[in-house]
Motif scaffolding. Structure first.
Motif, PDB file in Angstrom:
ATOM      1  N   ILE A 119       1.089  -1.309  -0.131  1.00 20.06           N
ATOM      2  CA  ILE A 119       0.404  -0.276   0.214  1.00 20.06           C
ATOM      3  C   ILE A 119       1.002   1.591  -0.220  1.00 20.06           C
ATOM      4  CG2 ILE A 119      -1.458   1.268   1.485  1.00 20.06           C
ATOM      5  CD1 ILE A 119      -3.024  -1.162   1.756  1.00 20.06           C
ATOM      6  N   PHE A 120       2.184   1.194   1.046  1.00 24.22           N
ATOM      7  CA  PHE A 120       2.491   2.800   0.687  1.00 24.22           C
ATOM      8  C   PHE A 120       3.688   2.299  -0.144  1.00 24.22           C
ATOM      9  CE2 PHE A 120       0.512   3.070   4.497  1.00 24.22           C
ATOM     10  CZ  PHE A 120       0.492   4.308   4.701  1.00 24.22           C
ATOM     11  N   GLN A 121       4.099   3.482  -0.798  1.00 21.67           N
ATOM     12  CA  GLN A 121       5.218   3.238  -2.749  1.00 21.67           C
ATOM     13  C   GLN A 121       6.399   3.197  -1.686  1.00 21.67           C
ATOM     14  OE1 GLN A 121       2.107   5.737  -3.886  1.00 21.67           O
ATOM     15  NE2 GLN A 121       2.588   4.795  -5.961  1.00 21.67           N
ATOM     16  N   ARG A 122       6.881   4.354  -0.184  1.00 26.98           N
ATOM     17  CA  ARG A 122       7.747   4.904  -0.302  1.00 26.98           C
ATOM     18  C   ARG A 122       8.251   4.744   2.023  1.00 26.98           C
ATOM     19  NH1 ARG A 122       8.249   4.311  -4.903  1.00 26.98           N
ATOM     20  NH2 ARG A 122       9.071   6.011  -6.111  1.00 26.98           N
ATOM     21  N   TYR A 123       9.163   3.939   1.856  1.00 24.99           N
ATOM     22  CA  TYR A 123       9.118   4.103   3.432  1.00 24.99           C
ATOM     23  C   TYR A 123      10.616   4.941   3.345  1.00 24.99           C
ATOM     24  CZ  TYR A 123       5.890   0.552   3.383  1.00 24.99           C
ATOM     25  OH  TYR A 123       4.590  -0.311   2.903  1.00 24.99           O
ATOM     26  N   VAL A 124      10.461   5.656   4.678  1.00 20.69           N
ATOM     27  CA  VAL A 124      11.518   6.106   4.774  1.00 20.69           C
ATOM     28  C   VAL A 124      11.806   6.273   5.802  1.00 20.69           C
ATOM     29  CG1 VAL A 124      12.856   9.013   5.195  1.00 20.69           C
ATOM     30  CG2 VAL A 124      11.366   8.082   3.229  1.00 20.69           C
TER      31      VAL A 124
END
Length: 313
Positions: A285-290
């Motif tokens: 679902i989330f396209q980026r993890y920082v």
């Protein structure tokens, strides 16, 4: 940060000690007062005792002992001599003051059935300083956009490692517009008054010209309110985690809004261990993890990953 405004929150004696400290207040994270205990300050990534002559020490025995009188005088300054006016906020265990600083309190809890009625005999105060670091999101901006569109983004970090500060600047840049995007309408659900640091309903931190804020509102209810009333293109929330938050995020996604969120954790593996959050990973679902840490400094960027877990930075 308005240093004088901050100093005005404390009793005259504590104000005098803090004014002498050889510190750069942009690096001060917390100032803690506990009745009959040494005055503590978290500076950078370390904790120090404040001495009688206004210096930093790692020795407990050298710390200035905060007595009940100093605590009560401090609370009077914080509440502008009207604790009653802040009674509703204090039920949540904190209040937000001018400048966006958040004051956490603890003491005797008075219950009314299953509800907290008030907090009395306040003996513990934690002043968490609000920090604006405009431009701190510059390093992640190239990675959180894809084909000109903002990605659904989750910021992961342990407590005190700058995730809210980073989220705040990301909101500002998306709202104002930047080299990476045109300005977009952003809705912020600021449950703990930490993102905007609102005082009397007005954010004390710069969240951009196209940002609407629901202050002191539960995240799940707030996300739905924003969708119904403010037509945001982006919704931002801090510290997601419970079932209602997850359901609300799903509703946000179904409405076509982009989501910016933060969560406590040391790694993506930490998120995988949390049943409610694991679904975000498995369903991509989330396209980026920082990922943030504090090895080199508070808010150090440890890595940016896409929905497949591929390191981008």
């Amino acid at each position: 940060m308005n240093r004088e405004e901050l100093m005005d929150l404390f009793s005259e004696k504590i104000r005098e000690l803090l004014a002498r400290l050889p510190v750069y207040y942009e690096e001060v994270q917390e100032i803690r007062l506990r009745a009959e205990k040494p005055l503590l300050i978290r500076y950078g990534t370390r904790e120090y005792f404040v001495t009688e002559d206004g210096k930093l020490s790692e020795e407990e025995s050298e710390g200035f002992l905060v007595d009940k009188k100093e605590l009560m005088e401090t609370m009077e300054y914080i509440a502008n001599y009207s604790m009653y006016a802040y009674e509703e906020e204090l039920k949540q265990g904190y209040l937000t003051v001018r400048g966006g600083h958040r004051i956490g309190v603890a003491g005797k809890i008075i219950m009314d059935g299953n509800r907290i009625s008030s907090v009395r005999y306040i003996s513990f105060v934690n002043v968490r300083l609000s920090h604006e670091r405009k431009g701190c999101a510059d390093q992640i901006m190239p990675y959180v956009f894809e084909n000109g569109e903002l990605c659904h983004c989750m910021i992961i970090s342990p407590p005190g490692c700058g995730k809210t500060t980073l989220l705040r600047d990301l909101i500002r840049q998306v709202s104002n517009g930047s080299a990476w995007c045109e300005g977009q309408t952003v809705g912020v659900v600021d449950e703990r008054s930490e993102i905007g640091g609102s005082y009397l309903g007005v954010p004390q931190n710069d969240l951009g010209i196209r940002t609407d804020v629901l202050d002191c509102c539960p995240k799940a209810a707030g996300m739905m309110m924003l969708i119904r009333s403010m037509s945001p293109r982006v919704i931002a929330v801090d510290e997601i985690g419970d079932y209602e938050d997850i359901r609300a995020i799903e509703a946000v996604l179904n409405c076509g809004c982009r989501i910016l969120a933060t969560v406590h954790g040391n790694s993506i593996e930490d998120i995988e261990k949390k049943p409610l959050l694991k679904r975000f990973l498995t369903e991509k679902i989330f396209q980026r993890y920082v990922l943030l840490g504090n090895r080199d400094a508070v808010g150090s960027l440890k890595g940016i990953f896409d929905e497949r877990g591929t390191r981008l930075c």
